[in-house]
Design a protein around this motif. Structure first.
Motif, mmCIF file in Angstrom:
data_model
loop_
_atom_site.group_PDB
_atom_site.id
_atom_site.type_symbol
_atom_site.label_atom_id
_atom_site.label_comp_id
_atom_site.label_asym_id
_atom_site.label_seq_id
_atom_site.Cartn_x
_atom_site.Cartn_y
_atom_site.Cartn_z
ATOM 1 N N PRO A 313 0.920 -1.164 0.023
ATOM 2 C CA PRO A 313 0.122 -0.057 0.025
ATOM 3 C C PRO A 313 0.963 1.304 0.003
ATOM 4 O O PRO A 313 0.634 2.136 0.974
ATOM 5 C CB PRO A 313 -0.871 -0.045 1.230
ATOM 6 C CG PRO A 313 0.072 -0.815 2.195
ATOM 7 C CD PRO A 313 0.672 -1.789 1.464
ATOM 8 N N TYR A 314 1.629 1.252 -0.927
ATOM 9 C CA TYR A 314 2.552 2.691 -1.303
ATOM 10 C C TYR A 314 2.791 2.784 -2.805
ATOM 11 O O TYR A 314 2.873 1.831 -3.498
ATOM 12 C CB TYR A 314 3.786 2.586 -0.439
ATOM 13 C CG TYR A 314 4.462 1.075 -0.387
ATOM 14 C CD1 TYR A 314 5.518 0.892 -1.403
ATOM 15 C CD2 TYR A 314 4.569 0.094 0.466
ATOM 16 C CE1 TYR A 314 6.096 -0.252 -1.475
ATOM 17 C CE2 TYR A 314 4.875 -1.071 0.338
ATOM 18 C CZ TYR A 314 5.840 -1.267 -0.586
ATOM 19 O OH TYR A 314 6.525 -2.485 -0.732
ATOM 20 N N ASN A 315 3.249 3.916 -2.759
ATOM 21 C CA ASN A 315 3.508 4.166 -4.253
ATOM 22 C C ASN A 315 4.710 3.479 -5.176
ATOM 23 O O ASN A 315 5.790 3.168 -4.374
ATOM 24 C CB ASN A 315 3.792 5.651 -4.648
ATOM 25 C CG ASN A 315 2.399 6.375 -4.316
ATOM 26 O OD1 ASN A 315 1.316 5.737 -4.383
ATOM 27 N ND2 ASN A 315 2.474 7.663 -4.123
ATOM 28 N N VAL A 316 4.575 3.302 -6.500
ATOM 29 C CA VAL A 316 5.971 2.671 -7.169
ATOM 30 C C VAL A 316 7.216 3.866 -7.122
ATOM 31 O O VAL A 316 6.962 5.073 -7.108
ATOM 32 C CB VAL A 316 5.372 2.501 -8.484
ATOM 33 C CG1 VAL A 316 6.740 2.313 -9.442
ATOM 34 C CG2 VAL A 316 4.562 1.499 -8.621
ATOM 35 N N ARG A 317 8.182 3.274 -6.523
ATOM 36 C CA ARG A 317 9.635 3.992 -6.548
ATOM 37 C C ARG A 317 10.609 3.743 -7.635
ATOM 38 O O ARG A 317 11.490 4.588 -7.932
ATOM 39 C CB ARG A 317 10.112 4.006 -5.112
ATOM 40 C CG ARG A 317 9.282 4.561 -4.096
ATOM 41 C CD ARG A 317 9.081 5.986 -4.090
ATOM 42 N NE ARG A 317 8.338 6.507 -3.217
ATOM 43 C CZ ARG A 317 8.942 6.929 -1.975
ATOM 44 N NH1 ARG A 317 10.194 6.804 -1.914
ATOM 45 N NH2 ARG A 317 7.973 7.384 -0.981
ATOM 46 N N SER A 318 10.449 2.272 -8.200
ATOM 47 C CA SER A 318 11.518 1.936 -8.905
ATOM 48 C C SER A 318 10.709 1.355 -10.298
ATOM 49 O O SER A 318 10.744 0.203 -10.043
ATOM 50 C CB SER A 318 12.559 1.208 -8.470
ATOM 51 O OG SER A 318 13.643 0.540 -9.492
ATOM 52 N N ALA A 319 10.271 2.181 -11.235
ATOM 53 C CA ALA A 319 9.474 1.466 -12.230
ATOM 54 C C ALA A 319 10.199 0.776 -13.434
ATOM 55 O O ALA A 319 11.182 1.185 -13.758
ATOM 56 C CB ALA A 319 8.779 2.793 -12.679
ATOM 57 N N ASP A 320 9.731 -0.224 -13.670
ATOM 58 C CA ASP A 320 10.132 -1.017 -14.921
ATOM 59 C C ASP A 320 9.850 -0.474 -16.201
ATOM 60 O O ASP A 320 10.662 -0.886 -17.102
ATOM 61 C CB ASP A 320 9.661 -2.678 -14.549
ATOM 62 C CG ASP A 320 10.153 -3.245 -13.576
ATOM 63 O OD1 ASP A 320 11.588 -3.731 -13.185
ATOM 64 O OD2 ASP A 320 9.312 -3.496 -12.564
ATOM 65 N N TYR A 321 8.589 0.080 -16.072
ATOM 66 C CA TYR A 321 8.081 0.887 -17.500
ATOM 67 C C TYR A 321 7.587 2.171 -16.863
ATOM 68 O O TYR A 321 6.788 2.405 -16.087
ATOM 69 C CB TYR A 321 6.968 -0.107 -17.833
ATOM 70 C CG TYR A 321 6.341 0.792 -19.173
ATOM 71 C CD1 TYR A 321 6.950 0.760 -20.383
ATOM 72 C CD2 TYR A 321 5.280 1.520 -19.181
ATOM 73 C CE1 TYR A 321 6.409 1.336 -21.335
ATOM 74 C CE2 TYR A 321 4.603 2.241 -20.164
ATOM 75 C CZ TYR A 321 5.054 1.903 -21.273
ATOM 76 O OH TYR A 321 4.792 2.447 -22.407
ATOM 77 N N LEU A 322 8.217 3.447 -17.657
ATOM 78 C CA LEU A 322 7.861 4.591 -17.362
ATOM 79 C C LEU A 322 7.346 5.329 -18.452
ATOM 80 O O LEU A 322 7.887 5.210 -19.570
ATOM 81 C CB LEU A 322 8.939 5.398 -16.544
ATOM 82 C CG LEU A 322 8.669 6.838 -16.485
ATOM 83 C CD1 LEU A 322 7.740 7.155 -15.196
ATOM 84 C CD2 LEU A 322 10.202 7.457 -15.949
ATOM 85 N N ALA A 323 6.252 5.691 -18.325
ATOM 86 C CA ALA A 323 5.477 6.580 -19.554
ATOM 87 C C ALA A 323 5.151 8.131 -19.166
ATOM 88 O O ALA A 323 4.872 8.071 -18.225
ATOM 89 C CB ALA A 323 4.265 5.908 -19.983
ATOM 90 N N VAL A 324 5.355 9.120 -20.024
ATOM 91 C CA VAL A 324 4.990 10.356 -19.699
ATOM 92 C C VAL A 324 4.285 10.745 -21.022
ATOM 93 O O VAL A 324 4.810 11.017 -22.049
ATOM 94 C CB VAL A 324 6.464 11.274 -19.527
ATOM 95 C CG1 VAL A 324 5.941 12.882 -19.541
ATOM 96 C CG2 VAL A 324 7.290 10.921 -18.791
ATOM 97 N N HIS A 325 2.950 11.160 -20.633
ATOM 98 C CA HIS A 325 1.912 11.525 -21.535
ATOM 99 C C HIS A 325 1.843 13.071 -21.710
ATOM 100 O O HIS A 325 2.014 13.820 -20.941
ATOM 101 C CB HIS A 325 0.649 10.965 -21.502
ATOM 102 C CG HIS A 325 0.528 9.495 -21.516
ATOM 103 N ND1 HIS A 325 -0.501 8.705 -21.265
ATOM 104 C CD2 HIS A 325 1.554 8.723 -21.939
ATOM 105 C CE1 HIS A 325 -0.296 7.405 -21.267
ATOM 106 N NE2 HIS A 325 1.005 7.294 -21.746
ATOM 107 N N LYS A 326 1.541 13.746 -23.040
ATOM 108 C CA LYS A 326 1.384 15.084 -23.038
ATOM 109 C C LYS A 326 0.367 15.219 -24.051
ATOM 110 O O LYS A 326 -0.217 14.319 -24.676
ATOM 111 C CB LYS A 326 2.648 15.791 -23.340
ATOM 112 C CG LYS A 326 2.919 15.410 -24.850
ATOM 113 C CD LYS A 326 4.273 16.285 -25.223
ATOM 114 C CE LYS A 326 4.652 15.800 -26.681
ATOM 115 N NZ LYS A 326 5.660 16.567 -27.040
ATOM 116 N N GLU A 327 -0.475 16.555 -24.152
ATOM 117 C CA GLU A 327 -1.392 16.632 -25.008
ATOM 118 C C GLU A 327 -1.035 16.951 -26.429
ATOM 119 O O GLU A 327 0.062 17.145 -26.732
ATOM 120 C CB GLU A 327 -2.190 18.232 -24.635
ATOM 121 C CG GLU A 327 -3.022 18.110 -23.392
ATOM 122 C CD GLU A 327 -3.314 19.200 -23.169
ATOM 123 O OE1 GLU A 327 -4.402 19.370 -22.605
ATOM 124 O OE2 GLU A 327 -3.049 20.426 -23.356
#
Length: 327
Positions: A313-327
């Motif tokens: 019950p805590y946030n991801v700190r070391s992601a295997d997959y990272l995505a940054v979306h923009k408009e």
């Protein structure tokens, strides 16, 4: 009876769970008691008076006469929990211990933080054989001293009690005072008991913070009152936090998606995690952070998938997959 709610993290997390079917629930309910309860409601067809004012001549006596109802509540809860176990196979002890069978250093905690503490303690026991454990409190009011002490390993010498609340000006928060009083009345004076605050305002509580609490207990003279999860540069009560500790099951994949409010990122991730959880053998977990500005603000989606149940019950700190979306 004290019910507690420990924040947005618990209410809004998506996870794969096994539901109890309605037919089984039906067998767990005393329908005659429900009928009696409904009969006590105010009704113009059979009016009665309740909640009337009581004077000093009888009020004290009436309040004390209600003690028997509270004295028997723990027994009633335990009987119902045993019935649930018979029907479903799931055990729900009012005070449940996890960890080393001969633990000396133990954290006492309620709510979702108990999950993080249990997973971290299991990791420490498995990896380094540390004699640590966690006592999970599921019944706070009415407090049952005998059951609490029965669940506490006899080898315990030091306890760290964690409260997700703050009572300014007090000597300790509610759970700490109950535990300390229980030890006092049981003449367990050899047990050192310290208390800390964590997670206020939905602040993160992570495995490395659990380690910090254990490390404080390991000190020759543990800090008796502290905070964990912040850097307190005003009153200097905070514990130092070490490096990130990964206690997730092997094979767990972690993902993070950054988006903008109303751009569809959160909705797409909710659909994806539900599809995976409901249509595959994988376990899934998701949690979503929202900016206060809502539409147009930053959103962060935290997703986890794996072959084993995910208790984090805590946030991801070391992601295997990272995505940054923009408009």
């Amino acid at each position: 009876v004290q019910h507690f709610f420990d924040g947005f993290r618990t209410s809004h997390e998506v996870n794969k769970v096994k539901l109890i079917d309605y037919e089984t629930m039906k067998d767990l309910i005393d329908w005659e008691a429900v009928k009696i309860h409904h009969g006590l409601a105010l009704n113009p067809r059979h009016p009665h008076m309740q909640g009337q004012s009581q004077g000093p001549d009888i009020f004290f006596q009436c309040v004390e006469a209600g003690n028997s109802f509270y004295d028997n509540l723990a027994d009633a809860f335990e009987a119902k929990a045993k019935l649930v176990e018979e029907k479903t196979g799931h055990s729900f002890a009012l005070y449940a211990y996890d960890g080393h069978p001969e633990a000396t250093h133990i954290i006492v905690v309620m709510g979702s933080a108990a999950v993080t503490c249990s997973e971290t303690a299991a990791h420490l026991v498995e990896q380094s054989g540390q004699r640590v454990g966690v006592l999970k409190v599921r019944l706070f009011r009415p407090w049952d001293r005998q059951r609490f002490l029965a669940a506490l390993p006899s080898t315990a010498t030091r306890l760290c009690v964690l409260d997700r609340t703050k009572e300014p000006g007090s000597q300790g928060e509610p759970l700490l005072t109950e535990v300390a009083a229980s030890l006092h009345f049981a003449a367990r004076h050899e047990v050192i008991c310290v208390g800390g605050r964590y997670g206020l305002g939905s602040k993160e509580f992570t495995p490395n913070m659990v380690v910090a609490c254990f490390q404080n207990l390991f000190q020759e003279t543990p800090r008796p009152r502290f905070t964990v999860g912040i850097t307190d540069d005003v009153t200097h009560l905070s514990l130092p936090i070490g490096d990130w500790l990964d206690v997730l099951p092997k094979g767990t994949t972690e993902c993070m998606f950054y988006g903008l409010g109303s751009d569809g990122t959160v909705g797409a991730n909710k659909s994806a995690v539900k599809l995976i959880a409901l249509n595959t053998e994988l376990h899934a977990q998701a949690y979503f952070e929202y900016d206060a500005k809502k539409s147009g603000g930053v959103t962060i989606s935290h997703l986890r998938f794996g072959p084993l149940p995910i208790h984090a019950p805590y946030n991801v700190r070391s992601a295997d997959y990272l995505a940054v979306h923009k408009e």
